[in-house]
Design a protein around this motif. Sequence first.
Motif, PDB file in Angstrom:
ATOM      1  N   GLU A 158       7.620   7.917  -6.460  1.00 10.22           N
ATOM      2  CA  GLU A 158       6.732   7.486  -5.378  1.00 10.22           C
ATOM      3  C   GLU A 158       6.647   8.558  -4.284  1.00 10.22           C
ATOM      4  O   GLU A 158       5.580   8.772  -3.713  1.00 10.22           O
ATOM      5  CB  GLU A 158       7.193   6.142  -4.801  1.00 10.22           C
ATOM      6  N   LEU A 161       4.179  10.992  -5.590  1.00 10.40           N
ATOM      7  CA  LEU A 161       2.815  10.454  -5.439  1.00 10.40           C
ATOM      8  C   LEU A 161       2.355  10.578  -3.982  1.00 10.40           C
ATOM      9  O   LEU A 161       1.189  10.857  -3.707  1.00 10.40           O
ATOM     10  CB  LEU A 161       2.766   8.977  -5.852  1.00 10.40           C
ATOM     11  N   ALA A 162       3.313  10.359  -3.050  1.00  8.28           N
ATOM     12  CA  ALA A 162       2.980  10.397  -1.619  1.00  8.28           C
ATOM     13  C   ALA A 162       2.512  11.776  -1.175  1.00  8.28           C
ATOM     14  O   ALA A 162       1.885  11.917  -0.138  1.00  8.28           O
ATOM     15  CB  ALA A 162       4.181   9.950  -0.792  1.00  8.28           C
ATOM     16  N   LEU A 163       2.830  12.807  -1.966  1.00  6.82           N
ATOM     17  CA  LEU A 163       2.362  14.164  -1.648  1.00  6.82           C
ATOM     18  C   LEU A 163       0.959  14.416  -2.188  1.00  6.82           C
ATOM     19  O   LEU A 163       0.400  15.487  -1.995  1.00  6.82           O
ATOM     20  CB  LEU A 163       3.316  15.202  -2.259  1.00  6.82           C
ATOM     21  N   GLY A 164       0.414  13.449  -2.918  1.00  3.07           N
ATOM     22  CA  GLY A 164      -0.907  13.638  -3.512  1.00  3.07           C
ATOM     23  C   GLY A 164      -0.843  14.103  -4.958  1.00  3.07           C
ATOM     24  O   GLY A 164      -1.830  14.607  -5.499  1.00  3.07           O
ATOM     25  N   ALA A 249      -5.425   3.692  -9.262  1.00  2.00           N
ATOM     26  CA  ALA A 249      -5.394   4.398  -7.967  1.00  2.00           C
ATOM     27  C   ALA A 249      -4.113   5.230  -7.823  1.00  2.00           C
ATOM     28  O   ALA A 249      -3.708   5.557  -6.702  1.00  2.00           O
ATOM     29  CB  ALA A 249      -5.505   3.388  -6.826  1.00  2.00           C
ATOM     30  N   GLN A 251      -0.952   4.504  -8.277  1.00  2.00           N
ATOM     31  CA  GLN A 251       0.150   3.810  -7.598  1.00  2.00           C
ATOM     32  C   GLN A 251       1.130   3.332  -8.662  1.00  2.00           C
ATOM     33  O   GLN A 251       0.715   2.973  -9.764  1.00  2.00           O
ATOM     34  CB  GLN A 251      -0.371   2.573  -6.841  1.00  2.00           C
TER      35      GLN A 251
ATOM     36  N   ARG B  15       4.700 -10.491  -2.615  1.00  2.00           N
ATOM     37  CA  ARG B  15       5.512 -10.017  -3.742  1.00  2.00           C
ATOM     38  C   ARG B  15       6.156 -11.257  -4.338  1.00  2.00           C
ATOM     39  O   ARG B  15       7.098 -11.797  -3.764  1.00  2.00           O
ATOM     40  CB  ARG B  15       6.581  -9.033  -3.249  1.00  2.00           C
ATOM     41  N   ARG B  48       3.278   1.904   3.659  1.00  2.00           N
ATOM     42  CA  ARG B  48       2.849   2.315   2.313  1.00  2.00           C
ATOM     43  C   ARG B  48       1.376   2.022   2.061  1.00  2.00           C
ATOM     44  O   ARG B  48       0.733   2.681   1.252  1.00  2.00           O
ATOM     45  CB  ARG B  48       3.715   1.629   1.246  1.00  2.00           C
ATOM     46  N   ASN B  51      -1.306   5.059   3.176  1.00  2.00           N
ATOM     47  CA  ASN B  51      -1.772   6.168   2.313  1.00  2.00           C
ATOM     48  C   ASN B  51      -1.940   5.710   0.856  1.00  2.00           C
ATOM     49  O   ASN B  51      -1.846   6.488  -0.068  1.00  2.00           O
ATOM     50  CB  ASN B  51      -0.897   7.416   2.447  1.00  2.00           C
ATOM     51  N   ARG B  52      -2.162   4.439   0.734  1.00  2.00           N
ATOM     52  CA  ARG B  52      -2.513   3.819  -0.555  1.00  2.00           C
ATOM     53  C   ARG B  52      -1.442   4.014  -1.632  1.00  2.00           C
ATOM     54  O   ARG B  52      -1.780   4.141  -2.817  1.00  2.00           O
ATOM     55  CB  ARG B  52      -3.870   4.294  -1.055  1.00  2.00           C
ATOM     56  N   LEU B  53      -0.169   3.979  -1.223  1.00  2.00           N
ATOM     57  CA  LEU B  53       0.866   3.869  -2.258  1.00  2.00           C
ATOM     58  C   LEU B  53       0.867   2.449  -2.793  1.00  2.00           C
ATOM     59  O   LEU B  53       1.409   2.174  -3.855  1.00  2.00           O
ATOM     60  CB  LEU B  53       2.231   4.239  -1.696  1.00  2.00           C
ATOM     61  N   ALA B  54       0.260   1.537  -2.014  1.00  2.00           N
ATOM     62  CA  ALA B  54       0.017   0.161  -2.478  1.00  2.00           C
ATOM     63  C   ALA B  54      -1.283  -0.297  -1.823  1.00  2.00           C
ATOM     64  O   ALA B  54      -1.726   0.288  -0.829  1.00  2.00           O
ATOM     65  CB  ALA B  54       1.170  -0.741  -2.078  1.00  2.00           C
ATOM     66  N   ASP B  55      -1.902  -1.302  -2.403  1.00  2.00           N
ATOM     67  CA  ASP B  55      -3.119  -1.883  -1.834  1.00  2.00           C
ATOM     68  C   ASP B  55      -2.837  -3.323  -1.438  1.00  2.00           C
ATOM     69  O   ASP B  55      -2.037  -4.004  -2.088  1.00  2.00           O
ATOM     70  CB  ASP B  55      -4.265  -1.859  -2.856  1.00  2.00           C
ATOM     71  N   PRO B  73      -7.575   8.632  -3.475  1.00  2.00           N
ATOM     72  CA  PRO B  73      -6.177   8.424  -3.062  1.00  2.00           C
ATOM     73  C   PRO B  73      -5.365   9.713  -2.998  1.00  2.00           C
ATOM     74  O   PRO B  73      -4.507   9.872  -2.132  1.00  2.00           O
ATOM     75  CB  PRO B  73      -5.613   7.462  -4.120  1.00  2.00           C
ATOM     76  N   LEU B  74      -5.644  10.652  -3.902  1.00  2.98           N
ATOM     77  CA  LEU B  74      -4.844  11.883  -3.913  1.00  2.98           C
ATOM     78  C   LEU B  74      -5.145  12.730  -2.680  1.00  2.98           C
ATOM     79  O   LEU B  74      -4.238  13.243  -2.021  1.00  2.98           O
ATOM     80  CB  LEU B  74      -5.117  12.686  -5.193  1.00  2.98           C
ATOM     81  N   ARG B  77      -3.631  11.123   0.414  1.00  4.47           N
ATOM     82  CA  ARG B  77      -2.181  11.281   0.555  1.00  4.47           C
ATOM     83  C   ARG B  77      -1.789  12.679   1.031  1.00  4.47           C
ATOM     84  O   ARG B  77      -0.707  12.871   1.579  1.00  4.47           O
ATOM     85  CB  ARG B  77      -1.480  10.952  -0.772  1.00  4.47           C
ATOM     86  N   SER B  81       0.395  11.966   5.106  1.00  6.36           N
ATOM     87  CA  SER B  81       1.580  12.238   4.282  1.00  6.36           C
ATOM     88  C   SER B  81       2.731  11.296   4.634  1.00  6.36           C
ATOM     89  O   SER B  81       3.048  11.127   5.801  1.00  6.36           O
ATOM     90  CB  SER B  81       1.996  13.684   4.512  1.00  6.36           C
ATOM     91  N   LEU B  82       3.327  10.692   3.626  1.00  7.39           N
ATOM     92  CA  LEU B  82       4.422   9.757   3.867  1.00  7.39           C
ATOM     93  C   LEU B  82       5.762  10.382   3.480  1.00  7.39           C
ATOM     94  O   LEU B  82       5.904  10.917   2.385  1.00  7.39           O
ATOM     95  CB  LEU B  82       4.199   8.467   3.079  1.00  7.39           C
ATOM     96  N   PRO B  84       9.447   9.184   2.753  1.00 11.67           N
ATOM     97  CA  PRO B  84      10.143   7.911   2.551  1.00 11.67           C
ATOM     98  C   PRO B  84      11.504   7.856   3.237  1.00 11.67           C
ATOM     99  O   PRO B  84      12.024   8.878   3.687  1.00 11.67           O
ATOM    100  CB  PRO B  84      10.295   7.828   1.038  1.00 11.67           C
TER     101      PRO B  84
END
Lengths: 255, 221
Positions: A158, A161-164, A249, A251, B15, B48, B51-55, B73-74, B77, B81-82, B84
């Motif tokens: 993850e 992924l967060a870096l694109g 997407a 994810q 969830r 999250r 930056n669309r790590l989840a919707d 999404p890419l 991101r 930038s996230l 964690p």
Amino acid sequence: MSTSIHVSTGQVAATLALVALAAAISLWRKADLERDIGIATLRSFVQLTAIGYVITLIFEADTLWLVLALLVVMVVFGALTARSRAKKVPGAFWPLLVALATAGATTLGLVVALGVFEATARYLVPVGGMVIGNAMTASAVALNRLGDEMEDSRGRIEATLALGATATEAAAPSVRRALRSGMIALVDSTKTTGLIFFPGTMVGMLLAGADPTDAVRLQLILLYALLGSVAIAGLVATTLAYRNFFTPAQQLREL
Amino acid sequence: MRRVLFELLDVSLARGERRVLDSVSVGIPEGATAIVGPSGAGKSTLLRLLNRLADPDAGTISYRDRPLDSYDPLALRREVSLVPQLPALLEGTVASNIAYAARLAGKPAGPEHCLRLAGLDPDFAARDVSKLSVGEQQRAMLARALVQEPAVLLLDEPTSALDHAARDAIEATLAELRRELEISVVLVSHDPEQARRLGDWVVRMQEGRVTDSGPLAEVLA
């Protein structure tokens, strides 16, 4: 020199003494495998006896359609069996089915095209069984590892992924390790073959009275074909299966 | 009033049986926003989504007045930038991690500048990530994000795994970053004091809902 050997049912029954020994060891050391040993012994007897009759029929008919039907059945049962070892991989059946079918078709197609074996039931059935069986084991191990990898590396994937990164890029280290796991057992056993153990085909041919040189050559052909089929099966299974962990997407799915 | 970066409208996410976010409506402006609240309030989940790590299951999120799901999404991101909560670097050196992120964003790979911004000596470039302390890994994660030259940095509890000295150092680095770069920061923290030190806008959350939001002086008076 004779190339056939007659084995009586009594001889088979005599080897049950070794099965009893295995069960006794399990009982003595509380390994709790007696029931499994019993089921395995019974299933192997029933399944091999049945397939023996099926193969006899197919050899007598000598038609490629029947060979193909048997190989399809092997692929489907192989995929179902491997799926039970890949419980952490969502939708594992289809990647496994495609992996076994591709490995079987490519390997058998190549050995026939290269003139190694004739396209007859006598060659395609046993070689196909070995190819699909080894492909099943390799892809089951690969997907089992892939499921563990995707679970253990969730944070890293993850973060990537967060870096694109795409799902393919983020999962690449896990997919690579899974493929390696699937292939490594056969690669290692191929390295030590002849030194530490004699593979089954060679043992069978030697017992049947074949010339040792012929037995070695046939064994080498099968080992090399199996290396190819295991690599194809592992590659196809992992390449198709890792996608099931991601959404369109890019994810990670909640599992 | 500063320009709104993110606008969330009736955003919900479940969830299983649990509603992690429950009809969240809030604006996050440019600058430094701290999302505060107790554990399980939904802070990290909200981050999250940005930056669309989840919707979300329901509701809408916009970024710079455009629906978030209209962005690739890419590309999003790399712009938002996230970093964690727990360090999660790729195997290899700090430099190889930075080069990886730079390649994804199509930026020059020189690690020195972003290492300095993240408060690390340039010598760290050659270090194997497995040999770094948690604090050093957290800084390496920050350097890796910064090489992409993001417009927004999302930080999920960036100091939760650190001792006081390391926490103070990271906070000083973040304050320095805000001065040096035109970058917006959205920071998740369970510590209101940290929000006071680093944020100028605060969103307070509890049990999946936003209970308050506004300038620091008003919300954490």
